[in-house]
Design a protein around this motif. Structure first.
Motif, PDB file in Angstrom:
ATOM      1  N   THR A   2      32.970  63.000  29.850  1.00 24.36           N
ATOM      2  CA  THR A   2      33.140  62.712  31.269  1.00 24.36           C
ATOM      3  C   THR A   2      32.066  61.741  31.726  1.00 24.36           C
ATOM      4  O   THR A   2      30.875  61.942  31.469  1.00 24.36           O
ATOM      5  CB  THR A   2      33.028  64.015  32.105  1.00 24.36           C
ATOM      6  OG1 THR A   2      33.983  64.954  31.609  1.00 24.36           O
ATOM      7  CG2 THR A   2      33.253  63.716  33.579  1.00 24.36           C
ATOM      8  N   ILE A   3      32.486  60.677  32.395  1.00 20.07           N
ATOM      9  CA  ILE A   3      31.531  59.693  32.921  1.00 20.07           C
ATOM     10  C   ILE A   3      30.821  60.293  34.134  1.00 20.07           C
ATOM     11  O   ILE A   3      31.449  60.847  35.028  1.00 20.07           O
ATOM     12  CB  ILE A   3      32.253  58.405  33.335  1.00 20.07           C
ATOM     13  CG1 ILE A   3      32.904  57.754  32.110  1.00 20.07           C
ATOM     14  CG2 ILE A   3      31.295  57.429  34.037  1.00 20.07           C
ATOM     15  CD1 ILE A   3      33.755  56.555  32.436  1.00 20.07           C
ATOM     16  N   ASN A   4      29.508  60.210  34.139  1.00 17.89           N
ATOM     17  CA  ASN A   4      28.747  60.661  35.310  1.00 17.89           C
ATOM     18  C   ASN A   4      28.886  59.650  36.447  1.00 17.89           C
ATOM     19  O   ASN A   4      28.711  58.449  36.236  1.00 17.89           O
ATOM     20  CB  ASN A   4      27.250  60.817  34.954  1.00 17.89           C
ATOM     21  CG  ASN A   4      27.027  61.921  33.941  1.00 17.89           C
ATOM     22  OD1 ASN A   4      27.702  62.958  33.993  1.00 17.89           O
ATOM     23  ND2 ASN A   4      26.125  61.686  33.005  1.00 17.89           N
ATOM     24  N   THR A   5      29.222  60.126  37.612  1.00 15.66           N
ATOM     25  CA  THR A   5      29.338  59.248  38.779  1.00 15.66           C
ATOM     26  C   THR A   5      28.464  59.767  39.906  1.00 15.66           C
ATOM     27  O   THR A   5      28.509  60.950  40.232  1.00 15.66           O
ATOM     28  CB  THR A   5      30.800  59.176  39.274  1.00 15.66           C
ATOM     29  OG1 THR A   5      31.624  58.691  38.205  1.00 15.66           O
ATOM     30  CG2 THR A   5      30.909  58.243  40.480  1.00 15.66           C
ATOM     31  N   ILE A   6      27.679  58.917  40.464  1.00 15.27           N
ATOM     32  CA  ILE A   6      26.870  59.256  41.640  1.00 15.27           C
ATOM     33  C   ILE A   6      27.360  58.417  42.816  1.00 15.27           C
ATOM     34  O   ILE A   6      27.435  57.198  42.727  1.00 15.27           O
ATOM     35  CB  ILE A   6      25.368  58.969  41.405  1.00 15.27           C
ATOM     36  CG1 ILE A   6      24.858  59.714  40.181  1.00 15.27           C
ATOM     37  CG2 ILE A   6      24.558  59.350  42.641  1.00 15.27           C
ATOM     38  CD1 ILE A   6      23.417  59.357  39.815  1.00 15.27           C
ATOM     39  N   GLU A   7      27.734  59.064  43.887  1.00 14.21           N
ATOM     40  CA  GLU A   7      28.148  58.311  45.061  1.00 14.21           C
ATOM     41  C   GLU A   7      27.807  59.089  46.321  1.00 14.21           C
ATOM     42  O   GLU A   7      27.811  60.321  46.327  1.00 14.21           O
ATOM     43  CB  GLU A   7      29.645  57.999  45.021  1.00 14.21           C
ATOM     44  CG  GLU A   7      30.549  59.186  44.931  1.00 14.21           C
ATOM     45  CD  GLU A   7      32.014  58.760  44.828  1.00 14.21           C
ATOM     46  OE1 GLU A   7      32.836  59.581  44.393  1.00 14.21           O
ATOM     47  OE2 GLU A   7      32.326  57.608  45.188  1.00 14.21           O
ATOM     48  N   ASP A   9      28.273  60.581  50.054  1.00 15.15           N
ATOM     49  CA  ASP A   9      29.426  61.156  50.737  1.00 15.15           C
ATOM     50  C   ASP A   9      29.034  61.452  52.184  1.00 15.15           C
ATOM     51  O   ASP A   9      27.990  60.995  52.653  1.00 15.15           O
ATOM     52  CB  ASP A   9      29.893  62.421  50.016  1.00 15.15           C
ATOM     53  CG  ASP A   9      28.792  63.469  49.921  1.00 15.15           C
ATOM     54  OD1 ASP A   9      28.885  64.332  49.047  1.00 15.15           O
ATOM     55  OD2 ASP A   9      27.837  63.395  50.731  1.00 15.15           O
ATOM     56  N   LEU A 151      23.479  59.002  49.264  1.00 20.94           N
ATOM     57  CA  LEU A 151      23.412  58.444  47.908  1.00 20.94           C
ATOM     58  C   LEU A 151      21.983  58.406  47.388  1.00 20.94           C
ATOM     59  O   LEU A 151      21.690  58.865  46.282  1.00 20.94           O
ATOM     60  CB  LEU A 151      24.013  57.040  47.892  1.00 20.94           C
ATOM     61  CG  LEU A 151      23.893  56.274  46.569  1.00 20.94           C
ATOM     62  CD1 LEU A 151      24.597  57.007  45.450  1.00 20.94           C
ATOM     63  CD2 LEU A 151      24.445  54.866  46.729  1.00 20.94           C
TER      64      LEU A 151
END
Ligand SMILES: Nc1c(NC[C@H](O)[C@H](O)[C@H](O)CO)[nH]c(=O)[nH]c1=O
Ligand SMILES: CC(=O)[C@@H](O)COP(=O)(O)O
Length: 162
Positions: A2-7, A9, A151
């Protein structure tokens, strides 16, 4: 894998927000200001988390934002104004220095400084972008500020990783 995603919100209504507003072209900038405040409050930001600062014109935005950032009392700055082209090259200098100066403050003080300054060729274009058919750039800027606060909070300072 699974690709780590930081965003960022809009779930956390954290942060202290300074809205820096020009008096120049107040007939549209006041609408940017109200749009920004409405957007912040609709996303759970309380009155106590918001400070509004008035400056003469867009050219003064960077210095005041620099001073605000230096206090360490804010998590994001929202710079609102309207630079409307006239009959001389003055537009280029005001708009360019405002944009460059605000970006410099953000990078120098490691704080989101949202560029909510209209740079338009006509009054009509300014009106369209301050709450009519092209939306409200003040409200959009407020959403950017919330997202960036969340973020950067998630990213952290990087110290924990060391
Ligand atoms: N023409 C506009 C200005 N001009 C004023 C400058 O921003 C500045 O206050 C003055 O040069 C003194 O330093 N400002 C705007 O925000 N919008 C304009 O359209
Ligand atoms: C953006 C400006 O400074 C502009 O409104 C000034 O108008 P003019 O170029 O006609 O002096």
């Amino acid at each position: 894998m699974t690709i780590n995603t930081i965003e960022g919100d809009f779930s956390a209504n954290q942060g202290r927000y300074a809205i820096v507003v020009t008096r120049w072209n107040s007939f549209v900038v006041d609408h940017l200001q109200s749009g920004a405040i409405d957007a912040l409050k609709r996303h759970g930001i309380s009155d106590e988390q918001i400070t509004v600062i008035k400056v003469p014109g867009a050219y003064e935005l960077p210095l005041v934002c620099q001073r605000l950032a230096d206090t360490g009392q804010y998590d994001a700055l929202i710079a609102l104004g309207a630079v409307i082209r006239g009959g001389t090259p003055h537009f280029e200098y005001v708009a360019g220095e405002a944009a460059g100066g605000l970006n410099s403050v953000a990078l120098t003080f490691d704080i989101p400084v949202v560029f909510g300054v209209l740079t338009v060729d006509s009054i009509e274009q300014a009106i369209e972008r301050s709450g009519t058919k092209a939306g409200n750039k003040g409200a959009e800027s407020a959403l950017v500020a919330i997202e960036m606060v969340n973020l950067l909070t998630q990213i952290g300072t990087g110290e924990a990783a060391e």
